[in-house]
Every structure is written in structure tokens, then in C-alpha cells.
Design an enzyme around this catalytic site. Structure first.
Site, short mmCIF file in Angstrom:
data_model
loop_
_atom_site.label_atom_id
_atom_site.label_comp_id
_atom_site.label_asym_id
_atom_site.label_seq_id
_atom_site.Cartn_x
_atom_site.Cartn_y
_atom_site.Cartn_z
N THR A 98 0.85 -1.20 0.00
CA THR A 98 0.00 0.00 0.00
C THR A 98 0.89 1.25 0.00
O THR A 98 2.02 1.22 0.48
CB THR A 98 -0.95 0.02 1.21
OG1 THR A 98 -0.18 0.19 2.41
CG2 THR A 98 -1.80 -1.23 1.28
N GLY A 99 0.35 2.32 -0.57
CA GLY A 99 1.11 3.57 -0.63
C GLY A 99 2.42 3.40 -1.36
O GLY A 99 3.49 3.75 -0.83
N SER A 100 2.35 2.89 -2.60
CA SER A 100 3.60 2.56 -3.29
C SER A 100 3.87 3.43 -4.52
O SER A 100 4.56 3.01 -5.43
CB SER A 100 3.63 1.07 -3.64
OG SER A 100 2.38 0.62 -4.12
N THR A 101 3.33 4.66 -4.52
CA THR A 101 3.64 5.55 -5.65
C THR A 101 4.96 6.29 -5.44
O THR A 101 5.49 6.89 -6.37
CB THR A 101 2.52 6.58 -5.90
OG1 THR A 101 2.37 7.37 -4.71
CG2 THR A 101 1.21 5.91 -6.25
N GLY A 111 8.53 6.96 -2.36
CA GLY A 111 9.18 6.68 -1.08
C GLY A 111 9.46 5.20 -0.84
O GLY A 111 9.82 4.45 -1.76
N ILE A 112 9.30 4.81 0.42
CA ILE A 112 9.62 3.44 0.84
C ILE A 112 8.72 2.43 0.12
O ILE A 112 9.15 1.35 -0.27
CB ILE A 112 9.46 3.33 2.38
CG1 ILE A 112 10.57 4.13 3.08
CG2 ILE A 112 9.48 1.86 2.83
CD1 ILE A 112 10.36 4.30 4.59
N GLY A 113 7.45 2.81 -0.08
CA GLY A 113 6.51 1.91 -0.74
C GLY A 113 6.92 1.60 -2.17
O GLY A 113 6.89 0.44 -2.61
N SER A 167 8.06 2.45 12.68
CA SER A 167 9.10 3.49 12.65
C SER A 167 9.90 3.38 13.94
O SER A 167 9.40 2.87 14.96
CB SER A 167 8.42 4.86 12.57
OG SER A 167 9.30 5.88 12.98
N TYR A 225 2.07 10.83 15.77
CA TYR A 225 2.68 9.90 14.81
C TYR A 225 3.34 8.74 15.57
O TYR A 225 3.10 7.56 15.26
CB TYR A 225 3.72 10.67 13.98
CG TYR A 225 4.53 9.81 13.04
CD1 TYR A 225 3.97 9.31 11.87
CD2 TYR A 225 5.86 9.49 13.31
CE1 TYR A 225 4.72 8.53 10.98
CE2 TYR A 225 6.61 8.72 12.44
CZ TYR A 225 6.04 8.24 11.28
OH TYR A 225 6.78 7.47 10.42
N1 LIG Z 1 10.39 8.46 5.36
C1 LIG Z 1 10.83 8.17 6.55
O1 LIG Z 1 11.83 8.70 7.03
C2 LIG Z 1 10.12 7.13 7.39
C3 LIG Z 1 10.74 6.71 8.57
C4 LIG Z 1 10.10 5.73 9.33
C5 LIG Z 1 8.89 5.21 8.93
N2 LIG Z 1 8.30 5.65 7.78
C6 LIG Z 1 7.03 5.07 7.39
O2 LIG Z 1 7.16 4.48 6.12
C7 LIG Z 1 5.92 4.55 5.41
C8 LIG Z 1 6.15 5.21 4.06
O3 LIG Z 1 6.70 6.47 4.30
P1 LIG Z 1 7.27 7.37 3.10
O4 LIG Z 1 8.02 8.48 3.76
O5 LIG Z 1 7.91 6.51 2.10
O6 LIG Z 1 5.90 7.95 2.55
P2 LIG Z 1 5.63 8.98 1.34
O7 LIG Z 1 6.89 9.18 0.56
O8 LIG Z 1 4.94 10.15 1.93
O9 LIG Z 1 4.62 8.14 0.48
C9 LIG Z 1 3.38 7.81 1.01
C10 LIG Z 1 2.70 6.89 0.08
O10 LIG Z 1 1.44 6.62 0.64
C11 LIG Z 1 0.45 6.93 -0.32
N3 LIG Z 1 -0.74 7.35 0.38
C12 LIG Z 1 -0.89 8.35 1.25
N4 LIG Z 1 -2.13 8.36 1.69
C13 LIG Z 1 -2.77 7.33 1.07
C14 LIG Z 1 -4.05 6.81 1.10
N5 LIG Z 1 -4.98 7.41 1.85
N6 LIG Z 1 -4.36 5.70 0.35
C15 LIG Z 1 -3.41 5.12 -0.44
N7 LIG Z 1 -2.16 5.58 -0.51
C16 LIG Z 1 -1.86 6.67 0.23
C17 LIG Z 1 1.03 7.94 -1.25
O11 LIG Z 1 0.43 7.77 -2.51
P3 LIG Z 1 -0.53 8.84 -3.21
O12 LIG Z 1 -0.21 10.19 -2.61
O13 LIG Z 1 -0.15 8.72 -4.64
O14 LIG Z 1 -1.90 8.38 -2.90
C18 LIG Z 1 2.47 7.48 -1.29
O15 LIG Z 1 2.64 6.44 -2.23
C19 LIG Z 1 4.97 5.32 6.31
O16 LIG Z 1 4.17 4.43 7.04
C20 LIG Z 1 5.91 6.08 7.24
O17 LIG Z 1 5.33 6.39 8.46
C21 LIG Z 1 8.90 6.60 6.99
#
Ligand SMILES: NC(=O)c1ccc[n+]([C@@H]2O[C@H](COP(=O)([O-])OP(=O)(O)OC[C@H]3O[C@@H](n4cnc5c(N)ncnc54)[C@H](OP(=O)(O)O)[C@@H]3O)[C@@H](O)[C@H]2O)c1
Length: 264
Positions: free
Chosen positions: A13-16, A18-20, A141, A154
Site C-alpha cells: 500500500t502507498g507505493s507511488t 518513497g519506501i513503498g 518506525s 505519529y
Molecule cells: N520516510 C521516513 O523517514 C520514514 C521513517 C520511518 C517510517 N516511515 C514510514 O514508512 C511509510 C512510508 O513512508 P514514506 O516516507 O515513504 O511515505 P511517502 O513518501 O509520503 O509516500 C506515502 C505513500 O502513501 C500513499 N498514500 C498516502 N495516503 C494514502 C491513502 N490514503 N491511500 C493510499 N495511498 C496513500 C502515497 O500515494 P498517493 O499520494 O499517490 O496516494 C504514497 O505512495 C509510512 O508508514 C511512514 O510512516 C517513513
């Protein structure tokens, strides 16, 4: 170790971005039929194209659905009735002083970061258990165990995911289905780039800003740099592999050594 997902379907999920996105690419590279998810068709299409450029043989399915709503979960189920791997990655973060977070914001964080994944686990786990194989991974996280002052809401949702994963693992005992959580530290995504640039606006380059961020805000980091999305993705893929069959109910760190506990 040859990790091979041929014949398996992995939903991230959320794979457009970042980490996804990195995780979806890693599953595709490992031979999985990979389901990409996000809310926007165009962003999904761009994500699929980006993966195909790097992994020409990728077997990809895209499903536009807001997984934070029951309707979105249903849309996913209709498009993909069964999966072998479910990675609950969708999550939001925000920096807000804790005494200023109102009830609706607390609820929004719970809905997006916790309930969305619980709902999908409820939806897909019975099938996995009936088939005798399945992997569920919750992207938590490091803030799950070290609550950040500016992101208490968060951090609380990420702590909740550890308990959710441990509880679901117990519910799947003896079935061949494992449930785990993965704890990344600060990872180089677009969101974190904006967050760090706002915190440290005077740095000459982003590389300098991210090193300063780690030194000031994550001084215990052994890695001393941001984590790459692919470094998180690789742990998720391993945790989801057939080889990881004895790892369940676990909280797995990929936070660059920031958390100094001897056990997770
Ligand atoms: N980045 C970090 O430093 C970090 C550190 C620790 C943990 N994390 C965790 O890792 C995960 C991913 O983080 P990220 O930073 O890679 O996120 P991100 O770059 O903000 O990407 C978020 C993804 O979630 C999607 N998204 C958001 N709301 C959504 C919804 N309602 N339904 C479906 N898709 C949705 C977005 O797609 P669309 O906008 O295209 O819908 C996007 O693909 C999160 O759970 C975050 O808490 C991140």
C-alpha cells in the site's frame, strides 16, 4: 540465499513514492506479481513506468484506492481478491506541538496509520491462513519506541502497530502466516527532504543538511546518514520471503543503529 517470489502476489500500500515504491520495485525484482497502490491513477502509472524501466520483466498491477477508508479497502479486494504478502506501508507524518494536536487530528492519524492496515489484514489474512502461507508486514518506525517531541501522535500510531503485529501474529499461530513490523529510521524520501530542509534552511546542500539533521536530531545514529528507501525495502522483502518462516510477531529495526537497546 535466493529469494524468489515467482507465483506469489505481493501488495504494497502507498507505493507511488518513497519506501513503498522502493519496496514494490524490490518485490518485482524478486519475481512477485506486485500490486501497486495509491490514490491517484497518474501517480500510479508513473510509479509502474519507473519500475518497468529498471525491472523490464516486472509483473505489475495498479489499483487506485484510498486504503484509509472501508470503500478503498473494498476496491482493493475486488481488484485483487487474494494476496500472499501484504505490506501495510501507507502512512502520514506531521510535526505539531503535542498540546496543539486536536481530537480530529489524533483520529486522522489513527485512521490512516493504524486502522487502514488492521482492516486490510482482516480482509486478507483468513485467505492466507486457509492456504497455509502468508506474510503481513506493518511499516512502523523507530519513533514507535522513541517518541519524538514534535510528533507524539505519529509516534503513538507507530507504537500501536508493534502491538497490532504482535497480536495478529498470535492469531495466525501455526498457520504458516507470519506477521511482523519493520522500524525504519529517517529515510531519504521526498517528505523527509522537505521536513529536513524546513528544519535546516541555511545548509549549502541537502547532503550537508541531512548530515546536520542526523548529528543534531538523531545523535545516536551509527549510520550517520539518511537511510536509503531500498535498504528498508530489502528488509521487508526478506521478512516476506519463504526463508523468513521463523520470524513472526517481531519488531525488526532498520534504523541505522539509532535505537540503542540490546533487544528490539
Ligand atoms: N520516510 C521516513 O523517514 C520514514 C521513517 C520511518 C517510517 N516511515 C514510514 O514508512 C511509510 C512510508 O513512508 P514514506 O516516507 O515513504 O511515505 P511517502 O513518501 O509520503 O509516500 C506515502 C505513500 O502513501 C500513499 N498514500 C498516502 N495516503 C494514502 C491513502 N490514503 N491511500 C493510499 N495511498 C496513500 C502515497 O500515494 P498517493 O499520494 O499517490 O496516494 C504514497 O505512495 C509510512 O508508514 C511512514 O510512516 C517513513
Amino acid at each position: 540465499m535466493q529469494i524468489d517470489f515467482t507465483g506469489r502476489t505481493a501488495l504494497v500500500t502507498g507505493s507511488t513514492m518513497g519506501i513503498g515504491l522502493a519496496t514494490a520495485e524490490a518485490f518485482a525484482r524478486a519475481g512477485a506479481r506486485t500490486v501497486l497502490n495509491g490514490r491517484d491513477e497518474q501517480r500510479l502509472k508513473a510509479a509502474a513506468e519507473a519500475i518497468r524501466e529498471r525491472v523490464p520483466a516486472a509483473d505489475l498491477v495498479t489499483v487506485a484506492a484510498d486504503v484509509t477508508t472501508p470503500e478503498g479497502a473494498r476496491t482493493l479486494l475486488e481488484a485483487v481478491p487474494a494476496v500472499d504478502v501484504l505490506v501495510n506501508n501507507t502512512g502520514i507524518f506531521a510535526s505539531t506541538p503535542v498540546l496543539e494536536i486536536d481530537d480530529s487530528e489524533w483520529r486522522r492519524f489513527f485512521d490512516v496509520n493504524v486502522l487502514s492496515g488492521v482492516r486490510l489484514a482482516r480482509q486478507y489474512m483468513p485467505g492466507m491462513m486457509a492456504r497455509g502461507f502468508g506474510r503481513v508486514v506493518f511499516v512502523s518506525s523507530e519513533t514507535a519506541v522513541d517518541t519524538p517531541l514534535d510528533m507524539v501522535h505519529y509516534g503513538v500510531t507507530k507504537t500501536a502497530l508493534l502491538a497490532v503485529a504482535a497480536g495478529l501474529a498470535k492469531a495466525a499461530a501455526g498457520t504458516g502466516v507470519t506477521v511482523n513490523s519493520v522500524l525504519p529510521g529517517p529515510t531519504h524520501t521526498e517528505g523527509i527532504e522537505e521536513y529536513i530542509t524546513a528544519l535546516i534552511p541555511d545548509a549549502a546542500t541537502f547532503d550537508q543538511a541531512q548530515r546536520q539533521f542526523i548529528a543534531e536530531y538523531r545523535p545516536t545514529s551509527l549510520l550517520q546518514r539518511l537511510i536509503r528507501p531500498s535498504e528498508v525495502a530489502d528488509l521487508i522483502v526478506f521478512t516476506s520471503s519463504a526463508q523468513a518462516s521463523a520470524t513472526t510477531g517481531a519488531a525488526l529495526k532498520v534504523e541505522g543503529g539509532t535505537l540503542r537497546s540490546l533487544v528490539p
